[in-house]
Design an enzyme around this catalytic site. Sequence first.
Site, mmCIF file in Angstrom:
data_model
loop_
_atom_site.group_PDB
_atom_site.id
_atom_site.type_symbol
_atom_site.label_atom_id
_atom_site.label_comp_id
_atom_site.label_asym_id
_atom_site.label_seq_id
_atom_site.Cartn_x
_atom_site.Cartn_y
_atom_site.Cartn_z
ATOM 1 N N ASP A 134 38.017 44.599 23.965
ATOM 2 C CA ASP A 134 37.019 45.566 23.464
ATOM 3 C C ASP A 134 37.695 46.719 22.719
ATOM 4 O O ASP A 134 37.028 47.508 22.044
ATOM 5 C CB ASP A 134 36.157 46.114 24.615
ATOM 6 N N GLU A 135 39.052 46.800 22.829
ATOM 7 C CA GLU A 135 39.750 47.918 22.183
ATOM 8 C C GLU A 135 39.676 47.839 20.662
ATOM 9 O O GLU A 135 39.921 48.836 19.979
ATOM 10 C CB GLU A 135 41.209 47.975 22.662
ATOM 11 N N TYR A 173 48.459 48.122 19.170
ATOM 12 C CA TYR A 173 47.966 46.947 19.907
ATOM 13 C C TYR A 173 46.577 46.542 19.424
ATOM 14 O O TYR A 173 46.351 45.400 19.008
ATOM 15 C CB TYR A 173 47.931 47.237 21.415
HETATM 16 N N1 LIG Z 1 44.543 42.697 30.253
HETATM 17 C C1 LIG Z 1 43.348 43.070 29.844
HETATM 18 O O1 LIG Z 1 42.727 43.940 30.467
HETATM 19 C C2 LIG Z 1 42.706 42.417 28.640
HETATM 20 C C3 LIG Z 1 41.384 42.708 28.337
HETATM 21 C C4 LIG Z 1 40.776 42.066 27.272
HETATM 22 C C5 LIG Z 1 41.476 41.140 26.518
HETATM 23 N N2 LIG Z 1 42.780 40.880 26.799
HETATM 24 C C6 LIG Z 1 43.479 39.865 25.976
HETATM 25 O O2 LIG Z 1 43.674 38.736 26.814
HETATM 26 C C7 LIG Z 1 44.891 38.068 26.468
HETATM 27 C C8 LIG Z 1 45.765 37.944 27.702
HETATM 28 O O3 LIG Z 1 46.023 39.249 28.229
HETATM 29 P P1 LIG Z 1 46.955 39.447 29.498
HETATM 30 O O4 LIG Z 1 46.615 40.753 30.075
HETATM 31 O O5 LIG Z 1 46.916 38.230 30.329
HETATM 32 O O6 LIG Z 1 48.394 39.554 28.771
HETATM 33 P P2 LIG Z 1 49.829 39.418 29.422
HETATM 34 O O7 LIG Z 1 50.681 40.378 28.653
HETATM 35 O O8 LIG Z 1 49.784 39.503 30.894
HETATM 36 O O9 LIG Z 1 50.277 37.917 29.073
HETATM 37 C C9 LIG Z 1 50.570 37.492 27.777
HETATM 38 C C10 LIG Z 1 51.206 36.110 27.855
HETATM 39 O O10 LIG Z 1 51.475 35.676 26.512
HETATM 40 C C11 LIG Z 1 52.795 35.161 26.459
HETATM 41 N N3 LIG Z 1 53.316 35.377 25.102
HETATM 42 C C12 LIG Z 1 53.599 36.569 24.507
HETATM 43 N N4 LIG Z 1 54.069 36.350 23.269
HETATM 44 C C13 LIG Z 1 54.082 35.001 23.070
HETATM 45 C C14 LIG Z 1 54.456 34.172 21.986
HETATM 46 N N5 LIG Z 1 54.933 34.677 20.842
HETATM 47 N N6 LIG Z 1 54.298 32.831 22.130
HETATM 48 C C15 LIG Z 1 53.824 32.309 23.281
HETATM 49 N N7 LIG Z 1 53.482 33.050 24.343
HETATM 50 C C16 LIG Z 1 53.604 34.382 24.236
HETATM 51 C C17 LIG Z 1 53.577 35.945 27.508
HETATM 52 O O11 LIG Z 1 54.749 35.271 27.920
HETATM 53 C C18 LIG Z 1 52.542 36.095 28.611
HETATM 54 O O12 LIG Z 1 52.572 34.983 29.479
HETATM 55 C C19 LIG Z 1 45.538 38.909 25.363
HETATM 56 O O13 LIG Z 1 45.249 38.293 24.136
HETATM 57 C C20 LIG Z 1 44.855 40.253 25.470
HETATM 58 O O14 LIG Z 1 44.785 40.882 24.203
HETATM 59 C C21 LIG Z 1 43.421 41.494 27.850
#
Ligand SMILES: NC(=O)c1ccc[n+]([C@@H]2O[C@H](COP(=O)([O-])OP(=O)(O)OC[C@H]3O[C@@H](n4cnc5c(N)ncnc54)[C@H](O)[C@@H]3O)[C@@H](O)[C@H]2O)c1
Length: 371
Positions: A134-135, A173
């Site tokens: 949502d950001e 981000y």
């Molecule tokens: N955490 C939140 O509150 C939140 C909320 C809404 C949406 N999101 C979105 O959900 C998704 C997952 O978020 P998260 O919190 O689990 O993130 P996270 O940072 O915990 O995990 C990201 C994962 O992606 C992998 N990764 C990073 N770069 C990579 C690359 N180049 N190739 C392959 N793998 C790679 C990492 O090793 C890790 O396992 C993201 O796209 C994020 O934008 C997160």
Amino acid sequence: MKILVTGGAGFIGSAVVRHIINNTQDSVINVDKLTYAGNLESLSSIESNERYVFEQVDICDRAELDRVFAQCNPDAVMHLAAESHVDRSITGPADFIQTNIVGTYTLLEATRAYWNTLSEDAKKAFRFHHISTDEVYGDLPHPDDIEGGTEPSANKPLPLFTESTSYEPSSPYSASKASSDHLVRAWLRTYGLPTIVTNCSNNYGPYHFPEKLIPLVILNALEGKPLPIYGKGDQIRDWLYVEDHARALYKVVTEGVVGETYNIGGHNEKQNLEVVQTICSILDSLVPKEAQYKEQITYVTDRPGHDRRYAIDSSKMQRELGWTPVETFETGLKKTIQWYLTNQEWCQHVQDGSYQRERLGVESLTTKEEV
Ligand SMILES: NC(=O)c1ccc[n+]([C@@H]2O[C@H](COP(=O)([O-])OP(=O)(O)OC[C@H]3O[C@@H](n4cnc5c(N)ncnc54)[C@H](O)[C@@H]3O)[C@@H](O)[C@H]2O)c1
């Protein structure tokens, strides 16, 4: 279905993989580079399941992606791999541009090349589900911003992010995620790739890397360290338990309509200070000590460009896909704290020495390059 999940070793990705393996008959190919945020220990409960395969691959590596698609023949992609921490994006935006924008572009192109080899029926059934935040919408009016400081009322509620809210990202981000959302929609419009986008609010729950607010506060509290509050701590976030998000994402990839966007949120608007105080009072009852945990709260300089309020209208998810969150903030937070109390080993392993819960994202602003 065979679902190729990117970022499946991360916080939300691992919840998605565990959900699919534990609750469906589908198979998962987990494509993850294993950055500091990716941890295979988060998948130890399902790693020996015959419907699960792990591929250590960078989504920026086209040749490796082509190999994985050719070997695995997936029916859908759920794209979660990303750099995800706002403070890190302030300190070093380059990785965010590379993975979130170039990586999404590379994955889209690899998917399109594979998709073009499918039969007409398989092409129609295929899904590329892009998981976003949502950001991308920027921030919403805060109750304190309302003239005269009056509280929002039933007649005049504060606005929420809907699927048609325009994009106004504030941080490196969120700008990189916004770019990736635009690329995904363009690949549908231009090439016909059947894409769906979801935008979700802040997640919390087990296996969350301890750089993010909730796990950081739990672990610092237990170790007697300061509990940092950015600015006044009045920033509002809409919290969703990660397993509710995982269920929502599976519903979208299996039942969602191509070309649609779905907003996912928990209807749990909380000020950061309130979140930290609630964690402190739960810890007071679970792990009592002489002083109250809230005495460890410390106010620190605010994050540059810090968004004031996020809140999601997720009525479309409810209306069209019948999804609602199961956990309230109170039940989810208790479960989360219990999990951290009983999984100290995981916490130690993921902090491998390169990150010790130090503050990121402010010091770089004083250097010439970042200013
Ligand atoms: N955490 C939140 O509150 C939140 C909320 C809404 C949406 N999101 C979105 O959900 C998704 C997952 O978020 P998260 O919190 O689990 O993130 P996270 O940072 O915990 O995990 C990201 C994962 O992606 C992998 N990764 C990073 N770069 C990579 C690359 N180049 N190739 C392959 N793998 C790679 C990492 O090793 C890790 O396992 C993201 O796209 C994020 O934008 C997160």
